[in-house]
Each structure stands twice: as C-alpha cells, then as structure tokens.
Write an enzyme that holds these catalytic residues in place. Sequence first.
Site, mmCIF file in Angstrom:
data_model
loop_
_atom_site.group_PDB
_atom_site.id
_atom_site.type_symbol
_atom_site.label_atom_id
_atom_site.label_comp_id
_atom_site.label_asym_id
_atom_site.label_seq_id
_atom_site.Cartn_x
_atom_site.Cartn_y
_atom_site.Cartn_z
ATOM 1 N N SER A 145 0.814 -1.226 0.000
ATOM 2 C CA SER A 145 0.000 0.000 0.000
ATOM 3 C C SER A 145 0.843 1.270 0.000
ATOM 4 O O SER A 145 0.308 2.361 0.168
ATOM 5 C CB SER A 145 -0.913 -0.008 1.237
ATOM 6 O OG SER A 145 -0.121 0.035 2.419
ATOM 7 N N GLY A 168 0.561 4.023 8.640
ATOM 8 C CA GLY A 168 0.638 2.560 8.585
ATOM 9 C C GLY A 168 0.540 2.057 7.145
ATOM 10 O O GLY A 168 -0.078 2.712 6.300
ATOM 11 N N ASP A 307 -3.625 5.436 9.256
ATOM 12 C CA ASP A 307 -3.269 4.156 8.664
ATOM 13 C C ASP A 307 -3.596 4.125 7.174
ATOM 14 O O ASP A 307 -4.755 4.251 6.781
ATOM 15 C CB ASP A 307 -4.024 3.030 9.393
ATOM 16 C CG ASP A 307 -3.468 1.660 9.076
ATOM 17 O OD1 ASP A 307 -2.397 1.586 8.442
ATOM 18 O OD2 ASP A 307 -4.113 0.667 9.458
ATOM 19 N N HIS A 308 -2.584 3.948 6.363
ATOM 20 C CA HIS A 308 -2.772 3.862 4.916
ATOM 21 C C HIS A 308 -2.952 2.408 4.459
ATOM 22 O O HIS A 308 -3.068 2.116 3.271
ATOM 23 C CB HIS A 308 -1.568 4.525 4.217
ATOM 24 C CG HIS A 308 -1.787 4.841 2.785
ATOM 25 N ND1 HIS A 308 -1.280 4.070 1.772
ATOM 26 C CD2 HIS A 308 -2.477 5.834 2.186
ATOM 27 C CE1 HIS A 308 -1.644 4.593 0.602
ATOM 28 N NE2 HIS A 308 -2.367 5.651 0.827
ATOM 29 N N SER A 309 -2.976 1.473 5.407
ATOM 30 C CA SER A 309 -3.150 0.051 5.107
ATOM 31 C C SER A 309 -4.511 -0.226 4.479
ATOM 32 O O SER A 309 -5.437 0.572 4.647
ATOM 33 C CB SER A 309 -3.097 -0.755 6.403
ATOM 34 O OG SER A 309 -1.850 -0.619 7.003
#
Length: 382
Positions: A145, A168, A307-309
């Site tokens: 990601s 993240g 969070d970029h997850s």
Amino acid sequence: MTEASHKDGLPKDMLHILVLSLTFLHNLVDGSISCYDDSGKPVDWFIVYKLPQPHHRSPAGGMQYMYQDENTQGWVQGRSLMNNTKGAVGRTLQQLYTVAIRRQEETAYVLYNDAPPKTHSSTLKGHTKGAILLDQNQGFWLLHSTPHFPPSLAEKEYAWPHSALLYGQTFLCVTYSYDQFKEIGKQLLFTEPHVYDCRVEGTFAQDLPALLNASEGRHVQKEPWNSSAPLTSLGGKEFVSFAKFRFFGDDLYSGWLAQALASDLYVEFWHRSTGILPSNCSGNFRVYNVEEVAFQEPATSFPSMSDHSKWCVGTESDPGWACVGDMNRNCAEEYRGGGIICCRDPAVWKAFYSLVQNYTDCDGAGAIQSIRGMELEKGNRD
Ligand SMILES: *[C@@H]1O[C@H](CO)[C@@H](O)[C@H](O)[C@H]1NC(C)=O
Ligand SMILES: *[C@@H]1O[C@H](CO)[C@@H](O)[C@H](O)[C@H]1NC(C)=O
Ligand SMILES: *[C@@H]1O[C@H](CO)[C@@H](O)[C@H](O)[C@H]1NC(C)=O
Ligand SMILES: *[C@@H]1O[C@H](CO)[C@@H](O)[C@H](O)[C@H]1NC(C)=O
Ligand SMILES: *[C@@H]1O[C@H](CO)[C@@H](O)[C@H](O)[C@H]1NC(C)=O
C-alpha cells in the site's frame, strides 16, 4: 512389494516422496527467487504491517513493523526497520537490485504503483501497488500500500521513501511457482496497474502473455469487469485473488467481496480521502469500517486516520477469511481498478481480527469490540 525389495533399497513411493521433498527444498534454498523472512530464510508467504509513526519521534519510529508467516502463528515484532535489507520486505525486494540486474535473461519483473517513485500519480489507472519478480522456476508477488515505492532498478538499490514514515502500511508477499504467473497476469488485466518499471521478455513474454500485456498497459476489453482466481503458493497454500476493472463501478467490499466470501467484514482503509463510504448493512453480508486498530504485544493503537493500510477480516460470525489489498472504501475508487488477496487460515484470521479495536456500526455509532475492547482500554492508548 516383496521383503527382498525392502532390503535392496527404499520402496518406490518413498523414493518418490524423497525426490519431491528434495525438489521442494531445492526451490527454497538460498538463491531461489522467493519471499524472505527477517532472518533471511526463504518463506512461502509473509504479511508485514508497518506501524504509523508515533508523534514527535525519530524516523526509526516510522519504520517499525509487525510480521507474520506460517511459522509465527500470529504477529511478532519485526526484527529490523523498513529501510533495511535485513528486514523481510527489504530482503525480498533486494532481489530486484541483485538477481534481476545480474541475471537479465533469466528473470522478469513488474513494478507498479498508482503513486510511482518519480513521476506523478495516476488517477485513471488502477489504485494498486505491487512488485513481481520471477525466474523460470518461481518468483514472488508482493502486494502493498506504500506510495512512491519501491525504487526502480535504475536506482540500483533498495530504499524506503521519506514520505512513507508517518502512516501505517500493509504488505502481503507470496512465493509462487512459474505457472501461477499466468493467472497473476490475467488478474492484472483487470486491476490495470500503472507500471513504472518492468522487463517481460523472451520466453517470459511467450509463456506469460497476460503479464506482458498488463505490463504494457493493456487491460480487459469486455465484460465481466471483475475476476476472482485461486492462487496456490509454492508451498501449497490456497489464496484467492479478487480483481476489478474500473468499469465495475462499485465498492470492492460491499459490492462484491462480502458476498463472494459469504462473510461479514471489518474493513481497515485510509480514511483521509473524500467520499468515504459508510459502513454498509444493506446486503446479505455486512461491511463495517474499522475506526481504530490495536496491537497487543507490544501494545500500540492508532486510528484509521493514521493508517494507509488496506485489509479486511471476517467478523466473529464467520471466523475464517482475512485479506490484504489495494482498495479504500470511497466513491472515486468504485471507478478504479484494484483488488485484494484473501486466505482462509485460522491463525491469520485471528491475527487480523484481534486488531479491530473499534468500528462504525451501520447506524453510524461507534462500537467497541466486545471483551478485547475492555482489556485494551486500560492504558494502551498510544
Ligand atoms: C534506516 O533509518 C535509520 C533511522 O533514520 C538510520 O539510522 C539508518 O542508517 C537507516 N538504514 C539504512 C540502511 O538506510
Ligand atoms: C495480449 O495482447 C495482444 C495484442 O493486443 C492480444 O492479441 C492478445 O490476445 C493478448 N493476450 C492476452 C492473454 O491478454
Ligand atoms: C463480479 O461481481 C459480482 C458482484 O458485483 C458477482 O456477482 C460476480 O460473480 C463477479 N464475477 C466474477 C466473474 O467473479
Ligand atoms: C451498500 O452497498 C451496495 C453495494 O456496494 C450499494 O449498492 C448500496 O448503495 C450501499 N448502501 C449504502 C446505504 O451505502
Ligand atoms: C469508537 O468510535 C466512535 C465513532 O468513531 C467514537 O465515538 C468512540 O469514542 C470510539 N470508542 C472508542 C473506545 O475508541
């Protein structure tokens, strides 16, 4: 089989098993293209969760991660930092700058990212990020990601982008035999990756026409606009790849995945974009937006805003599925290519399920996840 033949040597099928295991071991010895763990051992698959950077801390704080594979039975603390080629992600990708550069005729690779390292982001092509490297025997597909990552081969070495310290990120690496890249290539014709560096030539181009086409920017031309495909890792683990083309025109999770897996889902994704889709309970299976993630050992928690997850996990109503992928839940990404990879594994399910600290119910209210929520309330707030 007679007594005598036992004395003469190994029975035939034992010999067969021995040969098979030796082949398998051979495929896993150093030098084979594979996913690698934190200690440099080839592994069938791994999942890495880079943690968000805690406030006012050093860069190292933005490069710590949690790790799991078939041997860990859940999350363990990463032994390195994301910028280091001793860590699982760095070690695995390091093969691009060593093996793929040294053995040009014997390898093929495809690096794709809607936010590539050097040029501008693509808003038309798929919202998808990954790295593929293989030789004539086997290779890996690392789905992730992280924007502006990894460096192209012209950069000659692995590096972690400064832009990726804060938030993240998730990574799923699976080692596959050569023939599985035919299927993988077909899935990429749906996700329509923005490829910023690749080499698919010679026998690779002949054997893997879909991978070649996808690497050259071609995509599916007619319906259906989505495709799911089983993928079996080198070690025999079953995964399922879900891929949609931009004409699919619906949310991956509520418009397809929850029904396809026949499971309610908690979905973690990047909440800092416009047009976020709310939790959705209108279908047979429900989709809940995760609001807060919490790891227990070491204890750390963070809001989905940090969070970029992109991952999802079946709820307690059907313990089983866990997926790592490309897509957020927002209006724009209904009209973008992208996908996700799922597996049904009790340890992986438990690992992701245990992270769901808080999610939004369909009436918009926040819900703290049952027992665990209570435990974690005692002083684990970042
Ligand atoms: C990784 O980052 C840390 C923290 O900034 C730094 O001390 C270290 O030298 C870096 N390592 C590599 C291999 O770049
Ligand atoms: C690849 O592209 C060529 C040229 O457009 C086409 O003829 C061929 O059918 C495609 N193959 C696959 C597997 O996508
Ligand atoms: C595509 O998605 C729809 C749900 O929107 C699903 O019913 C259908 O089975 C999927 N098609 C394929 C080929 O997976
Ligand atoms: C729920 O999801 C379905 C499929 O994506 C969509 O058609 C519907 O509009 C969504 N409902 C709400 C209230 O968002
Ligand atoms: C859970 O999320 C809701 C809505 O986002 C919020 O109002 C609530 O305070 C959160 N609860 C906890 C325990 O974090």
